[in-house]
Design an enzyme around this catalytic site. Sequence first.
Site, PDB file in Angstrom:
ATOM      1  N   SER A 165      30.510  56.920  59.864  1.00  4.42           N
ATOM      2  CA  SER A 165      31.629  56.766  58.938  1.00  4.42           C
ATOM      3  C   SER A 165      31.229  57.327  57.579  1.00  4.42           C
ATOM      4  O   SER A 165      30.048  57.305  57.211  1.00  4.42           O
ATOM      5  CB  SER A 165      31.991  55.280  58.782  1.00  4.42           C
ATOM      6  N   TYR A 178      29.114  46.716  56.751  1.00  3.72           N
ATOM      7  CA  TYR A 178      29.544  47.723  57.726  1.00  3.72           C
ATOM      8  C   TYR A 178      28.995  49.098  57.348  1.00  3.72           C
ATOM      9  O   TYR A 178      28.483  49.833  58.204  1.00  3.72           O
ATOM     10  CB  TYR A 178      31.066  47.753  57.779  1.00  3.72           C
ATOM     11  N   LYS A 182      26.468  51.779  59.371  1.00  3.17           N
ATOM     12  CA  LYS A 182      26.828  53.164  59.665  1.00  3.17           C
ATOM     13  C   LYS A 182      25.812  54.144  59.076  1.00  3.17           C
ATOM     14  O   LYS A 182      25.605  55.241  59.620  1.00  3.17           O
ATOM     15  CB  LYS A 182      28.243  53.455  59.147  1.00  3.17           C
TER      16      LYS A 182
END
Length: 274
Positions: A165, A178, A182
């Site tokens: 991401s 998160y 990533k």
Amino acid sequence: MNSQSQTGERRKMENTRPSKESGGIHNQKVALVTASTSGIGLAIARRLAQEGAHVVVSSRKQENVDKAVKQLQSENLRVTGITCHAAKAEDRERLVNTALQKYGGIDILICNAGVNPHVGHILDSTEDHWEKLFNVNVISTFLMVKLVVPHMKKRGSGSIVLISSIGAYITYDTIGPYCVSKTALLALTKALTPDLLAMNIRVNCVVPGLFKTDFSGVLWKEEKENSRVMAIHRFSRMAEPAECAGIVSFLCSTDASFISGENIVVAGGGLSRL
């Protein structure tokens, strides 16, 4: 025609492209795509099948698998589906065994599974949040690769693509943990490359920007947050899932035969430096 209409027409064309049953750059290859019943995962599964691959789609819920398989088969694409919770060893093994039993081998693996259990300030996140994030987003990705590699080795080659991401490069303050997970995928891609190249298996990582999917809704469904994110990345618009599928298909093709260990950003000009 305005940009929104052009995007809609492009998406319509992607979704109705005819199957290439007797040809295509992935003709007769076997592809596994995790978390592939909606969004970017579904678009990737569709594109690989359109280019001739036999595709195994998967996600955690049977109803989602059934819906995706029905949709893709209605487009004359060669797909099958199975439930798979990427963080469960028995599910990963069942996914791989399905491909082996139905198609006899595995040529392509797309690791798209991911979760985001925490939205808010990073100091409010818990140990449980971090464990779930790394178990699903990082550890299960590695274990999925490890499970598939021996079967690719038997075929003499293979291609693996991890899906990260843009948050790996620019951390959003509402989904910090998160983003950390990533970022780990960028390093995992580099770490895997030497061992896999020795077996003629390539591994790359695609880094999507802001794509219009339900999963990314926390970043765009509220107008205030949408405007802030767009300003950070200098996006003129959000991307459609099909706009990520082409680069994944390319990376799995012989046209990318000398590309491995790369983290490739698909983010409409968004900033991408650690």
